[in-house]
Design an enzyme around this catalytic site. Structure first.
Site, PDB file in Angstrom:
ATOM      1  CB  SER A   1      -0.907   0.119   1.284  1.00 33.34           C
ATOM      2  OG  SER A   1      -0.042   0.006   2.454  1.00 33.34           O
TER       3      SER A   1
ATOM      4  CG  HIS B   1      -4.234  -1.505  -0.412  1.00 27.78           C
ATOM      5  ND1 HIS B   1      -4.979  -0.287  -0.197  1.00 27.78           N
ATOM      6  CD2 HIS B   1      -3.911  -1.816   0.731  1.00 27.78           C
ATOM      7  CE1 HIS B   1      -4.539   0.206   1.062  1.00 27.78           C
ATOM      8  NE2 HIS B   1      -3.975  -0.594   1.850  1.00 27.78           N
TER       9      HIS B   1
ATOM     10  CE  LYS C   1      -7.241  -1.660   3.186  1.00 29.75           C
ATOM     11  NZ  LYS C   1      -6.838  -0.773   4.270  1.00 29.75           N
TER      12      LYS C   1
HETATM   13  C1  LIG Z   1      -2.562  -4.843   3.365  1.00 32.92           C
HETATM   14  C2  LIG Z   1      -3.451  -5.026   4.419  1.00 32.92           C
HETATM   15  N1  LIG Z   1      -3.917  -5.793   5.167  1.00 32.92           N
HETATM   16  C3  LIG Z   1      -4.827  -5.593   6.093  1.00 32.92           C
HETATM   17  C4  LIG Z   1      -5.433  -4.460   6.260  1.00 32.92           C
HETATM   18  C5  LIG Z   1      -6.570  -4.210   7.197  1.00 32.92           C
HETATM   19  O1  LIG Z   1      -7.691  -4.137   6.870  1.00 32.92           O
HETATM   20  P1  LIG Z   1      -8.863  -3.822   7.820  1.00 32.92           P
HETATM   21  O2  LIG Z   1      -9.258  -2.277   7.850  1.00 32.92           O
HETATM   22  O3  LIG Z   1     -10.185  -4.582   7.069  1.00 32.92           O
HETATM   23  O4  LIG Z   1      -8.645  -4.601   9.060  1.00 32.92           O
HETATM   24  C6  LIG Z   1      -5.054  -3.400   5.790  1.00 32.92           C
HETATM   25  C7  LIG Z   1      -5.542  -2.050   6.007  1.00 32.92           C
HETATM   26  O5  LIG Z   1      -4.834  -0.927   6.359  1.00 32.92           O
HETATM   27  C8  LIG Z   1      -4.199  -3.549   4.537  1.00 32.92           C
HETATM   28  O6  LIG Z   1      -3.572  -2.559   3.873  1.00 32.92           O
END
Ligand SMILES: Cc1ncc(COP(=O)(O)O)c(C=O)c1O
Length: 419
Positions: free
Chosen positions: A200, A234, A263
């Protein structure tokens, strides 16, 4: 001695964090959104164009998605009422899981409260045997990309493996990955390789085809094989012609896919898609599923509608618009004289500024001009690679992006960052 001493220590720690300019708790509070097709965030009576959201498709303001949530709330109430195995399982949860499984071409899926909870669930449950009478092999190594998301790192932590059983491979480096796998052969019952799909910070992605081909070669070298877990939070509903993310872009499949509903799908919650036996096992073994509520039924209905739209002709059109927006943004940004920190074909576009101070001034300058943006600074990116992370969306028009670039150019010029 008293807990007052502890509170004073915490206060001093907060002051230290604030002095290092890395505090996160002074967020802008959004009061509402404007009624436009690409809504602006209203903060203290002023509206701001949003260029720092993960809502890549614009689903959170999609009339059909909102309607699905309203309808479900009317019929089913606002919360799940209990964890899934008690009385918190709704038909909408299963419909959503089936739709996600079919979207990802996996046998089944399990929805959890967040993708963070999903990563904890997958890494903990699949790495060790859970109970004394469990049949799973005990000897496991986890091999992880060095820049994986914090939820993966914490998942590995709670898996509670010995230090030597936790291996790190160099970021996006299949040669380093193969070295690590090779060094595990003969020592473990199974190996688990885990990686983000899209990373990200820069919008770059793991070459899953290369990873898959290495893993397939080593699968037979371990009694219980090599499992590939990909967190594509993402990538899903943002990347690839049909929005299936890094798997689609690379033409290669994970064994266990972690996604978020918060997202690209514009709702909230997380999920794991995998084959039937893995999903069935996770429902028995994953603490963040068994001991924690799932998403509200209204949220499940909103997410389900988003999946349905994404897989329809409307979704294909939205994805094409998103790709056109990305190309337009890159062309115009480079023309305006800026440098990108990576060549990303994803809606995350990292604009290089090089110092925390410059990024901070740009974010503030753009806020004053009516735009919401985020700075990404060391240690999240290497020193000297501080960036502004611009996030694009299918809901934006090229006029919106044009206005953004004009303001970005003016702000950078006034700050002396652009000739
Ligand atoms: C690669 C990745 N995994 C997991 C998450 C966690 O997502 P959630 O907000 O659904 O817990 C995020 C969010 O920042 C992320 O970018």
């Amino acid at each position: 001695m008293s807990k007052q001493n502890f509170y004073r220590t915490i206060a001093a720690e907060l002051a230290r964090i604030d002095a290092s300019k890395t505090s996160k708790r002074f967020e802008h509070l959004i009061d509402s959104f404007t009624a436009e097709k690409n809504p602006k965030a209203v903060i203290n009576g002023r509206s701001y164009a949003v260029f720092n959201s993960n809502d890549y498709m614009g689903f959170r303001h999609h009339p059909g998605v909102k309607e699905a949530e309203h309808e479900a709330v009317e019929k089913l109430g606002t919360g799940p009422g209990a964890v899934r195995f008690i009385s918190g399982s709704f038909a909408k949860h299963r419909e959503l899981e089936k739709a996600l499984a079919s979207f990802h071409r996996k046998e089944d899926a399990i929805v959890l409260s967040s993708a963070f909870a999903a990563n904890l669930a997958a890494l903990f449950s699949l790495s060790r045997k859970q109970a004394k009478d469990s049949l799973l092999g005990m000897n496991v190594c986890i091999i992880s990309d060095e820049l994986n998301h914090r939820s993966i790192i914490d998942g590995i932590r709670i898996a509670n493996l010995a230090k030597e059983d936790k291996r790190i491979f160099k970021h996006l480096d299949p040669v380093s990955l193969e070295q690590e796998i090779r060094s595990c052969v003969g020592k473990y019952d199974r190996a688990i390789v885990v990686t983000d799909g899209v990373f990200s910070m820069l919008g770059v992605f793991q070459d899953l085809r290369a990873v898959r081909s290495i893993l397939d070669r080593y699968d037979g070298e371990f009694p219980e094989g090599v499992l590939l877990i990909v967190d594509d939070c993402h990538g899903v509903a943002a990347f690839g012609k049909s929005g299936r993310g890094t798997e689609e872009v690379c033409g290669a499949a994970s064994d266990v896919l972690i996604g978020t509903l918060g997202k690209g799908f514009g709702a909230d919650g997380g999920y794991i898609a995998a084959n039937q036996v893995v999903v069935d096992y996770l429902r028995e073994a994953a603490a963040t599923y068994i001991y924690s509520n799932s998403i509200a039924p209204g949220t499940a209905a909103a997410a389900l509608e988003a999946v349905n739209i994404l897989t329809s002709a409307e979704g294909t059109e939205m994805l094409a618009k998103l790709r056109a927006n990305i190309e337009f943004f890159k062309t115009e940004l480079l023309k305006a004289g800026f440098e990108l920190a990576a060549d990303s074909s994803h809606p995350i576009q990292p604009v290089l500024f090089g110092t925390a101070e410059k990024t901070k001034n740009m974010v503030q300058g753009m806020f004053d001009a009516g735009f919401l943006l985020s700075a990404i600074n060391y240690p999240v990116v290497p020193r000297g690679r501080d960036e502004i992370r611009v996030q694009l969306s299918a809901a934006q028009t090229q006029a919106d992006i044009g206005e953004f670039i004009a303001a970005f150019r003016k702000t950078a010029f006034e700050l002396g960052y652009l000739a």
